[in-house]
Write a protein that holds these residues in place. Structure first.
Motif, PDB file in Angstrom:
ATOM      1  N   ALA A  49       0.832  -1.205   0.000  1.00 15.28           N
ATOM      2  CA  ALA A  49       0.000   0.000   0.000  1.00 15.28           C
ATOM      3  C   ALA A  49       0.869   1.258   0.000  1.00 15.28           C
ATOM      4  O   ALA A  49       0.618   2.194  -0.756  1.00 15.28           O
ATOM      5  N   MET A  50       1.919   1.240   0.821  1.00 15.82           N
ATOM      6  CA  MET A  50       2.800   2.409   0.898  1.00 15.82           C
ATOM      7  C   MET A  50       3.459   2.692  -0.447  1.00 15.82           C
ATOM      8  O   MET A  50       3.499   3.846  -0.908  1.00 15.82           O
ATOM      9  N   ALA A  51       3.989   1.644  -1.070  1.00 18.52           N
ATOM     10  CA  ALA A  51       4.649   1.827  -2.364  1.00 18.52           C
ATOM     11  C   ALA A  51       3.657   2.371  -3.393  1.00 18.52           C
ATOM     12  O   ALA A  51       3.981   3.260  -4.190  1.00 18.52           O
ATOM     13  N   THR A  52       2.445   1.852  -3.337  1.00 17.86           N
ATOM     14  CA  THR A  52       1.425   2.307  -4.288  1.00 17.86           C
ATOM     15  C   THR A  52       1.065   3.775  -4.051  1.00 17.86           C
ATOM     16  O   THR A  52       0.917   4.554  -4.996  1.00 17.86           O
ATOM     17  N   ILE A  53       0.933   4.127  -2.767  1.00 19.59           N
ATOM     18  CA  ILE A  53       0.627   5.529  -2.449  1.00 19.59           C
ATOM     19  C   ILE A  53       1.738   6.442  -2.971  1.00 19.59           C
ATOM     20  O   ILE A  53       1.483   7.476  -3.579  1.00 19.59           O
ATOM     21  N   PHE A  54       2.979   6.008  -2.760  1.00 25.64           N
ATOM     22  CA  PHE A  54       4.111   6.805  -3.247  1.00 25.64           C
ATOM     23  C   PHE A  54       4.006   7.025  -4.758  1.00 25.64           C
ATOM     24  O   PHE A  54       4.134   8.145  -5.244  1.00 25.64           O
ATOM     25  N   ILE A  55       3.743   5.953  -5.474  1.00 18.09           N
ATOM     26  CA  ILE A  55       3.713   6.032  -6.941  1.00 18.09           C
ATOM     27  C   ILE A  55       2.543   6.888  -7.433  1.00 18.09           C
ATOM     28  O   ILE A  55       2.668   7.656  -8.383  1.00 18.09           O
TER      29      ILE A  55
ATOM     30  N   SER B  80      -6.329   3.545 -11.840  1.00 21.59           N
ATOM     31  CA  SER B  80      -5.786   2.619 -12.831  1.00 21.59           C
ATOM     32  C   SER B  80      -4.291   2.423 -12.588  1.00 21.59           C
ATOM     33  O   SER B  80      -3.755   1.338 -12.781  1.00 21.59           O
ATOM     34  N   ARG B  81      -3.623   3.466 -12.129  1.00 19.34           N
ATOM     35  CA  ARG B  81      -2.205   3.314 -11.828  1.00 19.34           C
ATOM     36  C   ARG B  81      -2.007   2.462 -10.571  1.00 19.34           C
ATOM     37  O   ARG B  81      -1.117   1.603 -10.520  1.00 19.34           O
ATOM     38  N   ALA B  82      -2.853   2.692  -9.577  1.00 19.87           N
ATOM     39  CA  ALA B  82      -2.745   1.934  -8.320  1.00 19.87           C
ATOM     40  C   ALA B  82      -2.908   0.443  -8.584  1.00 19.87           C
ATOM     41  O   ALA B  82      -2.204  -0.387  -8.017  1.00 19.87           O
ATOM     42  N   MET B  83      -3.833   0.102  -9.491  1.00 17.77           N
ATOM     43  CA  MET B  83      -4.068  -1.313  -9.779  1.00 17.77           C
ATOM     44  C   MET B  83      -2.982  -1.881 -10.685  1.00 17.77           C
ATOM     45  O   MET B  83      -2.686  -3.068 -10.639  1.00 17.77           O
ATOM     46  N   GLY B  84      -2.411  -1.022 -11.508  1.00 18.78           N
ATOM     47  CA  GLY B  84      -1.486  -1.535 -12.512  1.00 18.78           C
ATOM     48  C   GLY B  84      -0.023  -1.457 -12.129  1.00 18.78           C
ATOM     49  O   GLY B  84       0.830  -1.994 -12.825  1.00 18.78           O
ATOM     50  N   GLU B  85       0.314  -0.811 -10.998  1.00 19.44           N
ATOM     51  CA  GLU B  85       1.723  -0.607 -10.661  1.00 19.44           C
ATOM     52  C   GLU B  85       2.458  -1.934 -10.489  1.00 19.44           C
ATOM     53  O   GLU B  85       2.006  -2.833  -9.782  1.00 19.44           O
ATOM     54  N   PHE B  86       3.628  -2.009 -11.127  1.00 20.48           N
ATOM     55  CA  PHE B  86       4.402  -3.240 -11.045  1.00 20.48           C
ATOM     56  C   PHE B  86       5.712  -3.064 -10.277  1.00 20.48           C
ATOM     57  O   PHE B  86       5.941  -3.701  -9.260  1.00 20.48           O
ATOM     58  N   GLY B  87       6.537  -2.132 -10.764  1.00 21.54           N
ATOM     59  CA  GLY B  87       7.919  -2.027 -10.279  1.00 21.54           C
ATOM     60  C   GLY B  87       8.049  -1.866  -8.778  1.00 21.54           C
ATOM     61  O   GLY B  87       8.674  -2.694  -8.094  1.00 21.54           O
TER      62      GLY B  87
END
Lengths: 366, 302
Positions: B158-164, B220-227
């Motif tokens: 969750a943290m990484a996703t929030i950052f992105i 869409s970015r939150a769901m799709g984030e990979f790296g």
């Protein structure tokens, strides 16, 4: 008194926006705050509204000190320069906003809005959105919205700035009529002296945060307290003269100056209307050539040049111009019927007129 | 990003082209090239995703999706989005409000910081959290003592996703709020509205389309984030695999059709996002109107 400002000052950091301004507005008055941009007039208006807090001084509305009363509780109506209509709300909802906030009953709100729509000539536009209105209509919606909750004071910031010249004239007349009808104490800000003269009962003139003069339109025009006011209200010709042998001179122009020290400098101002012309070269003392004629409608604006190269601006009615059989390029004789000493000895500070001997007051525009 | 701004520029260029007209073959060459490029690099792969997903037929497609590990990945992805998107909305509104309506020191620094996630590689974004909260990280021991797991667990993801996704809502709202200024809010105050009423009745409605647009982009970015997620997740099948991670894992395990089945959901999400985005832009445009003023009826009393 409806509004009293007691020694109000406002500083933004180092900048003094408003400097020790005192002012009272009577119940039902229509007052213009006039001045060049940056003069502090909008800041004064915003302080009355409570959108700015004065650094010093007291603001009293209907006998109650307002300094610590938040904007929501001041019971004022404010019309913003760009109108600031709520663009996501219909005209009806815009006008009803203040009433909904004050928790009026639905039926009462509907009645009040309908009444205002009718009064403001906006019948049938209640469902429109602001972007579907003309500039004039937007302005009226803004005023209706401000008046809906029955404020004790109506404040308008450059109310006619955002509409084109033709509609502006209609709106001015309309505001005067509206004020006659509702008789709500109204203060508006403008940088247009003509607008202030036409619309208001009293004009308050500001410059660089200072109050220069308060008075009825005719008063500030005929008895300007200083050079700034004289120049700002109406057109003014200004001459810098030097006193020699009891006469103040500039090229061929000469004015009596008894009792003024030899070699002193005087500044004299006169209105364009104060210049009398004659095609008969023997009639008046000075001569000039009509360099340009500008057509303004009923009035003509003339640019005169004396043989020594002084340029004077004058105005004359079209009928008078025709009667005297004048034309561009003609040489005429002229005299300056009324003038006023503005300052002396190169003093940059404006000096009260009465401080110098024998002044002739400005007449009304002839 | 910045839907309104972009659209206006496009209109502008179209107009200016009319003045300096190019010969028709240049026009068609450019259009053809752009079309071909989009076709080869965007459309073809997208079609291929669905082609591959259904390569072994519909039952296999459903089977792949209903696999417990895939369902777990879908659930985790939804959970992460449900955490990060609302936080983003709150942060975006607060930041945009601060930047658009106040003057303060460090304002340009704040704007630059908001853009940081765009300029930092997602892998670095992920690593930052590992260095902070991982076993060997600064807070690793402290967290271990208290039995709190962040890295290789949901909080880290969750943290990484929030950052992105940090910039999406704020970036969308800042230009809109700046353009609107604070006159409408001040008007509401003079009419007696409290700060909260002003925000609720005036500010929020006036930015709603921009906000929604930011939300769907963020989602869409939150769901799709990979790296970034890949670095902090630990790839524990059925526990810390999000959909993109699941796709990669399946593909690496030579389960092409299953990988593409999950991937097709992400592609569908992308298409849906585009659809909503187009609709929102259309609504916004219609509401703010090519605002040609209506004729002014005669004034009263004049």
């Amino acid at each position: 008194m409806s509004i009293e400002l007691k020694n109000i000052s406002k500083r933004f950091g180092e900048v003094v926006a408003v400097d020790d301004v005192s002012l009272t507005v009577a119940e039902g008055e229509l007052v213009a705050l006039l001045g060049p941009s940056g003069g502090g007039k909008t800041t004064v208006l915003r302080m009355i509204a409570g959108l700015e807090v004065p650094t010093e001084g007291d603001i009293v509305i209907r006998g109650q000190r307002m300094n610590d009363v938040p904007v929501q509780q001041r019971n004022i109506g404010f019309v913003f320069q760009g109108y600031a209509l709520f663009k996501t709300m219909s005209v009806f909802d815009n006008i009803a906003f203040g009433l909904k906030i004050k928790k009026w009953k639905k039926a009462d709100i509907a009645d009040r809005v309908a009444e205002l729509l009718k009064l403001f000539g906006l019948d049938g536009l209640g469902k429109r959105y602001p972007h579907q209105l003309s500039g004039g209509q937007r302005q009226r919606v803004a005023i209706a919205r401000a008046l809906a909750p029955k404020p004790s004071v109506l404040l308008l910031d450059e109310p006619f700035g955002a509409v084109d010249a033709k509609i502006r004239q209609e709106l001015r007349d309309w505001l005067v009529h509206l004020h006659d009808e509702l008789n709500v104490t109204t203060v508006f800000v403008t940088h247009d002296q003509e607008e202030a003269m036409e619309v208001s009962n009293r004009i308050v003139i500001f410059s660089r945060g200072r109050l220069e003069q308060i008075g009825a339109p005719r008063e500030v025009y005929e008895q300007p307290r200083n050079e700034f006011v004289a120049r700002f209200i109406g057109v003014l010709n200004i001459l810098e003269l030097r006193v020699e042998n009891g006469v103040a001179r500039l090229h061929e122009l000469a004015f009596p100056a008894h009792g003024v020290a030899e070699g002193q400098r005087l500044r004299i101002g006169f209105r364009p209307y104060a210049v009398q012309l004659s095609p008969n070269l023997g009639e008046y003392r000075y001569r000039a050539t009509i360099k340009h004629v500008y057509f303004l409608g009923v009035l003509l604006r003339l640019e005169l040049e004396t043989p020594s190269g002084l340029v004077l601006r004058t105005r004359i009615t079209k009928d008078e111009f025709t009667r005297l059989k004048l034309a561009q390029g003609d040489t005429v004789s002229f005299q300056i019927r009324e003038y006023r000493v503005l300052s002396r000895d190169g003093d940059s500070l404006p000096v009260e007129v009465s401080a110098v001997h024998q002044t002739v007051p400005f007449g009304e525009g002839i | 990003m910045a839907g309104i701004v972009k659209r206006r520029t496009v209109v502008g260029t179209q107009k200016s082209q009319r003045g300096s007209e190019e010969s028709p073959w240049v026009k068609w060459l450019l259009i053809g090239f752009a079309m071909l490029f989009c076709g080869v690099f965007l459309l073809l792969p997208l079609i291929n995703v669905f082609a591959q997903a259904f390569a072994k037929g519909l039952p296999h497609y459903w089977g792949s999706l209903k696999h417990p590990d895939s369902l777990a990945a879908i659930r985790l992805t939804l959970l992460v989005a449900a955490i990060s998107v609302p936080l983003n909305v709150v942060f975006g509104l607060a930041a945009a409000w601060a930047i658009a309506k106040f003057e303060f020191k460090g304002k340009s620094l704040l704007i630059t910081l908001i853009d940081l996630p765009f300029s930092v590689s997602p892998v670095v974004a992920g690593l930052v959290f590992v260095v902070l909260f991982g076993m060997q990280g600064y807070f690793g021991e402290w967290l271990m003592d208290r039995n709190i797991r962040i890295i290789f667990a949901v909080p880290g993801i969750a943290m990484a996703t929030i950052f992105i996704t940090f910039p999406f809502v704020a970036r969308e709202l800042i230009p809109i709020m700046q353009a609107q200024g604070s006159d409408q809010e001040q008007a509401a105050l003079t009419l007696g509205a409290s700060g909260w009423q002003t925000f609720w009745y005036v500010t929020l409605p006036s930015v709603r389309w921009g906000l929604l647009y930011g939300v769907i982009l963020c989602n869409s970015r939150a769901m799709g984030e990979f790296g970034a997620v890949s670095v902090v997740s630990g790839h524990i099948t059925g526990h810390t695999d999000t959909m993109p991670l699941r796709v990669e894992k399946l593909y690496n395990e030579y389960q092409g059709p299953a990988a593409f089945a999950v991937a097709s959901l992400l592609a569908l999400l992308a298409l849906l996002t585009l659809l909503i985005k187009t609709y929102l832009e259309w609504r916004q445009h219609r509401e703010e109107g090519a605002s040609q003023a209506a004729p002014d009826p005669t004034l009263p009393n004049a």
